[in-house]
Design an enzyme around this catalytic site. Structure first.
Site, mmCIF file in Angstrom:
data_model
loop_
_atom_site.group_PDB
_atom_site.id
_atom_site.type_symbol
_atom_site.label_atom_id
_atom_site.label_comp_id
_atom_site.label_asym_id
_atom_site.label_seq_id
_atom_site.Cartn_x
_atom_site.Cartn_y
_atom_site.Cartn_z
ATOM 1 N N GLU A 44 -18.403 73.081 57.221
ATOM 2 C CA GLU A 44 -19.460 72.666 56.302
ATOM 3 C C GLU A 44 -20.651 73.616 56.389
ATOM 4 O O GLU A 44 -20.721 74.470 57.275
ATOM 5 C CB GLU A 44 -19.909 71.239 56.654
ATOM 6 N N GLU A 55 -7.317 72.715 55.136
ATOM 7 C CA GLU A 55 -6.149 73.322 54.508
ATOM 8 C C GLU A 55 -6.495 74.696 53.925
ATOM 9 O O GLU A 55 -5.697 75.630 54.010
ATOM 10 C CB GLU A 55 -5.608 72.413 53.394
#
Length: 131
Positions: A44, A55
């Site tokens: 983040e 992913e």
């Protein structure tokens, strides 16, 4: 590498997640048809939600190592058993999955359920649909 080892790679990646805003660490590991394994975590930033998913990180590692076809995916989240890839990651993964790719949904102890990737994303965009 067994399914348990693929899960372990995803869990180890989850433990490296940078998730100070959501406090929702996720890890993913993908295995290619050659047996190579690539793992990733969510990352983040202060412009939340402009980070990237586990992913996506795993796919980036795979592409940078020369690419391949994904035949297995394991995803684990500390706070959500059986986490599914988000819609964007389903499309990203579909670019590289084999027709019979398996998705392993995990909790923090191991694989809880295995489903065909095609069952969670049956109508992905592909080269033919853009023609």
């Amino acid at each position: 590498m067994s399914t348990d080892e693929l899960f372990a790679a995803a869990k180890a990646a989850m433990e490296r997640a940078y998730a100070p805003y959501s406090r929702f660490p996720v890890g993913a590991a993908i295995r290619t048809d050659t047996g190579a394994v690539y793992a990733g975590c969510n990352i983040e930033n202060a412009s939340y939600p402009e980070g990237w998913c586990a992913e996506t990180t795993a796919l980036g590692h795979m592409v940078m190592a020369g690419g391949g076809r994904v035949c297995e995916i394991a995803v684990v989240a500390e706070k959500m058993p059986r986490i599914m890839p988000c819609g964007g990651c389903r499309q990203r993964l579909s670019e590289f999955t084999t027709a019979d790719a398996k998705l392993h949904l995990c909790d923090t102890e191991g694989v809880v359920e295995t489903v065909p990737f095609s069952s969670i994303f049956p109508r992905a965009f592909d080269l033919e649909s853009r023609a």
